[in-house]
Design an enzyme around this catalytic site. Structure first.
Site, PDB file in Angstrom:
ATOM      1  N   ARG A 148      -5.589  16.701   2.247  1.00  0.00           N
ATOM      2  CA  ARG A 148      -4.873  17.619   3.305  1.00  0.00           C
ATOM      3  C   ARG A 148      -3.524  17.206   3.790  1.00  0.00           C
ATOM      4  O   ARG A 148      -2.770  18.124   3.973  1.00  0.00           O
ATOM      5  CB  ARG A 148      -5.816  16.981   4.585  1.00  0.00           C
ATOM      6  CG  ARG A 148      -5.720  18.166   5.648  1.00  0.00           C
ATOM      7  CD  ARG A 148      -6.454  18.117   6.927  1.00  0.00           C
ATOM      8  NE  ARG A 148      -7.754  17.521   6.616  1.00  0.00           N
ATOM      9  CZ  ARG A 148      -8.265  16.382   7.356  1.00  0.00           C
ATOM     10  NH1 ARG A 148      -7.638  15.783   8.232  1.00  0.00           N
ATOM     11  NH2 ARG A 148      -9.561  15.965   7.132  1.00  0.00           N
TER      12      ARG A 148
ATOM     13  N   ARG B 111      -2.048  11.681  14.469  1.00  0.00           N
ATOM     14  CA  ARG B 111      -3.285  11.770  13.450  1.00  0.00           C
ATOM     15  C   ARG B 111      -3.707  13.119  13.647  1.00  0.00           C
ATOM     16  O   ARG B 111      -3.999  13.820  14.766  1.00  0.00           O
ATOM     17  CB  ARG B 111      -4.389  10.991  13.802  1.00  0.00           C
ATOM     18  CG  ARG B 111      -5.718  11.316  13.161  1.00  0.00           C
ATOM     19  CD  ARG B 111      -6.912  10.217  13.245  1.00  0.00           C
ATOM     20  NE  ARG B 111      -8.051  10.772  13.280  1.00  0.00           N
ATOM     21  CZ  ARG B 111      -8.599  11.246  12.069  1.00  0.00           C
ATOM     22  NH1 ARG B 111      -8.108  11.344  11.201  1.00  0.00           N
ATOM     23  NH2 ARG B 111     -10.018  11.581  12.342  1.00  0.00           N
TER      24      ARG B 111
ATOM     25  N   GLU C 252     -10.673   7.134  13.490  1.00  0.00           N
ATOM     26  CA  GLU C 252      -9.587   6.491  13.266  1.00  0.00           C
ATOM     27  C   GLU C 252      -8.875   6.343  14.652  1.00  0.00           C
ATOM     28  O   GLU C 252      -7.714   5.705  14.579  1.00  0.00           O
ATOM     29  CB  GLU C 252      -8.681   7.069  12.282  1.00  0.00           C
ATOM     30  CG  GLU C 252      -9.117   7.061  10.723  1.00  0.00           C
ATOM     31  CD  GLU C 252     -10.459   8.099  10.493  1.00  0.00           C
ATOM     32  OE1 GLU C 252     -10.285   8.828  11.188  1.00  0.00           O
ATOM     33  OE2 GLU C 252     -10.941   7.838   9.716  1.00  0.00           O
TER      34      GLU C 252
ATOM     35  N   GLY D 156      -6.811  11.939   7.402  1.00  0.00           N
ATOM     36  CA  GLY D 156      -7.601  11.042   6.616  1.00  0.00           C
ATOM     37  C   GLY D 156      -7.514  11.461   5.137  1.00  0.00           C
ATOM     38  O   GLY D 156      -7.438  10.553   4.372  1.00  0.00           O
TER      39      GLY D 156
ATOM     40  N   SER E  64     -15.337  19.692  13.343  1.00  0.00           N
ATOM     41  CA  SER E  64     -15.842  20.317  11.761  1.00  0.00           C
ATOM     42  C   SER E  64     -17.229  20.070  11.872  1.00  0.00           C
ATOM     43  O   SER E  64     -17.680  20.664  11.012  1.00  0.00           O
ATOM     44  CB  SER E  64     -15.285  19.137  10.822  1.00  0.00           C
ATOM     45  OG  SER E  64     -15.616  17.965  11.111  1.00  0.00           O
ATOM     46  N   ASP E  65     -17.778  19.455  12.858  1.00  0.00           N
ATOM     47  CA  ASP E  65     -19.242  19.312  12.907  1.00  0.00           C
ATOM     48  C   ASP E  65     -19.800  19.419  14.311  1.00  0.00           C
ATOM     49  O   ASP E  65     -19.277  18.908  15.395  1.00  0.00           O
ATOM     50  CB  ASP E  65     -19.841  17.788  12.553  1.00  0.00           C
ATOM     51  CG  ASP E  65     -19.378  17.517  11.057  1.00  0.00           C
ATOM     52  OD1 ASP E  65     -20.129  17.741  10.206  1.00  0.00           O
ATOM     53  OD2 ASP E  65     -17.989  17.368  10.841  1.00  0.00           O
TER      54      ASP E  65
ATOM     55  N   GLY F 204      -7.038  15.156  12.441  1.00  0.00           N
ATOM     56  CA  GLY F 204      -8.109  14.902  11.461  1.00  0.00           C
ATOM     57  C   GLY F 204      -9.491  15.754  11.911  1.00  0.00           C
ATOM     58  O   GLY F 204      -9.161  16.727  13.023  1.00  0.00           O
TER      59      GLY F 204
ATOM     60  N   HIS G 126       0.631  -1.175   0.107  1.00  0.00           N
ATOM     61  CA  HIS G 126       0.050  -0.146   0.114  1.00  0.00           C
ATOM     62  C   HIS G 126       0.837   1.210  -0.082  1.00  0.00           C
ATOM     63  O   HIS G 126       0.251   2.265   0.096  1.00  0.00           O
ATOM     64  CB  HIS G 126      -1.006   0.060   1.128  1.00  0.00           C
ATOM     65  CG  HIS G 126      -1.691  -1.176   1.307  1.00  0.00           C
ATOM     66  ND1 HIS G 126      -1.518  -2.205   1.989  1.00  0.00           N
ATOM     67  CD2 HIS G 126      -2.955  -1.640   0.510  1.00  0.00           C
ATOM     68  CE1 HIS G 126      -2.319  -3.310   2.003  1.00  0.00           C
ATOM     69  NE2 HIS G 126      -2.927  -2.993   1.060  1.00  0.00           N
TER      70      HIS G 126
HETATM   71  O1  LIG Z   1     -11.074  14.315   8.326  1.00  0.00           O
HETATM   72  P1  LIG Z   1     -10.548  13.015   8.716  1.00  0.00           P
HETATM   73  O2  LIG Z   1      -9.172  12.834   9.133  1.00  0.00           O
HETATM   74  O3  LIG Z   1     -10.511  12.225   7.505  1.00  0.00           O
HETATM   75  O4  LIG Z   1     -11.535  12.498   9.882  1.00  0.00           O
HETATM   76  C1  LIG Z   1     -12.836  12.471   9.969  1.00  0.00           C
HETATM   77  O5  LIG Z   1     -13.637  12.602   8.577  1.00  0.00           O
HETATM   78  C2  LIG Z   1     -13.826  11.359   7.913  1.00  0.00           C
HETATM   79  C3  LIG Z   1     -15.316  11.558   7.824  1.00  0.00           C
HETATM   80  O6  LIG Z   1     -15.600  12.618   7.101  1.00  0.00           O
HETATM   81  C4  LIG Z   1     -13.526  10.235   8.961  1.00  0.00           C
HETATM   82  O7  LIG Z   1     -12.121   9.889   8.486  1.00  0.00           O
HETATM   83  C5  LIG Z   1     -13.370  11.054  10.158  1.00  0.00           C
HETATM   84  O8  LIG Z   1     -12.490  10.438  11.305  1.00  0.00           O
HETATM   85  O1  LIG Z   2     -19.140  14.256  12.919  1.00  0.00           O
HETATM   86  C1  LIG Z   2     -18.228  13.828  12.295  1.00  0.00           C
HETATM   87  C2  LIG Z   2     -17.174  14.846  12.088  1.00  0.00           C
HETATM   88  C3  LIG Z   2     -15.878  14.041  11.745  1.00  0.00           C
HETATM   89  N1  LIG Z   2     -15.705  12.859  11.969  1.00  0.00           N
HETATM   90  C4  LIG Z   2     -16.845  12.008  12.242  1.00  0.00           C
HETATM   91  O2  LIG Z   2     -16.372  10.853  12.542  1.00  0.00           O
HETATM   92  N2  LIG Z   2     -17.671  12.453  12.667  1.00  0.00           N
END
Ligand SMILES: O=P(O)(O)O[C@H]1O[C@H](CO)[C@@H](O)[C@H]1O
Ligand SMILES: O=c1cc[nH]c(=O)[nH]1
Length: 232
Positions: free
Chosen positions: A25, A88, A182, A21, A204-205, A90, A5
């Site tokens: 990015r 990580r 993750e 992820g 982010s949410d 993320g 991989h």
């Molecule tokens: O922004 P990343 O690092 O991808 O992390 C979050 O975003 C993804 C889901 O949209 C999942 O991988 C979650 O863990």
């Molecule tokens: O709502 C969310 C936002 C980022 N990553 C997630 O797993 N869930």
């Protein structure tokens, strides 16, 4: 030697690796933070770069989404490229009421509903936790710069869509502050393969509000600065 991989050669990765992820990015992090970044792998579109930060070698490799993907890439980094520390970087769904969009979190633990590690020690529910020295470094970075970082447990889920929202009150009751996909996988593989790990993320949410895809890609500088501090 390239792995199934990762299309890189021994020495192509630094001992310290950031893992978002999202492959785009990873590219943005290399272009924004690294001196002399070079592409070292692009198998399956999972981009990896190596350069320097503050004169020290550092790499970035996307993990893809979910614990199985994170487990594949982090295992190969440790086994075949001698990687010693992974952060990580993320995005996170915030559930604690004190969080705002764009806030930065360091995961002091990661609960999960994944079965991936359920039988690693039969009969035992493992606690997935970061390396304490790395966690301390990001907290000290916050203190030194005056930037806020929230420290608390995440819930690492296998299900981005159709999450069981009835879990949230229980998660909150036991101190969980956010959700990703993750962190628990990274922390578990770190113990198994013998490297040190930490998850730093941006909210982010939140219930009722979320960032656009462009905002998710762009609001990363604060989080990456914290992530790089874990390697200092
Ligand atoms: O922004 P990343 O690092 O991808 O992390 C979050 O975003 C993804 C889901 O949209 C999942 O991988 C979650 O863990
Ligand atoms: O709502 C969310 C936002 C980022 N990553 C997630 O797993 N869930």
């Amino acid at each position: 030697m390239a792995t199934p991989h990762i299309g890189a050669e021994p020495g192509d990765f630094a001992p310290d690796v950031l893992m978002p992820g999202d492959p785009r990015r990873a590219k943005l992090i290399a272009e924004t933070f690294f001196d002399s970044p070079r592409l070292v792998t692009e198998v399956r579109g999972i981009l990896g770069y190596t350069g320097t930060f503050n004169g020290k070698p550092v790499s970035v490799l996307a993990s893809g989404m979910g614990m199985p993907s994170m487990a594949i890439y982090s295992t190969e980094l440790a086994r075949f490229f001698d990687v010693k520390r992974i952060v990580r970087v993320g995005t996170i769904g915030g559930i604690a009421p004190f969080l705002g969009l764009g806030d930065v979190i360091a995961a002091s633990a990661a609960h999960t509903n994944s079965a991936m590690t359920a039988e690693w020690v039969p009969g035992v529910t493992l606690s997935h936790a970061p390396d304490f020295a790395m966690l301390r470094k990001v907290v000290e970075h916050g203190e030194a710069t005056g930037k806020t970082i929230h420290v608390g447990p995440l819930f690492t889920t296998d299900s981005f869509y159709n999450p069981d929202t009835s879990l949230v009150p229980g998660l909150l009751k036991y101190g969980t502050i956010g959700i990703d996909m993750e962190a628990a996988g990274l922390y578990a593989v770190a113990r198994k393969e013998g490297f040190d790990a930490l998850m730093v993320g941006t909210v982010s949410d939140l219930p009722g509000s979320e960032m656009t895809a462009a905002e998710r890609e762009a609001t990363f500088e604060n989080m990456v600065s914290f992530g790089l501090a874990a390697f200092q």
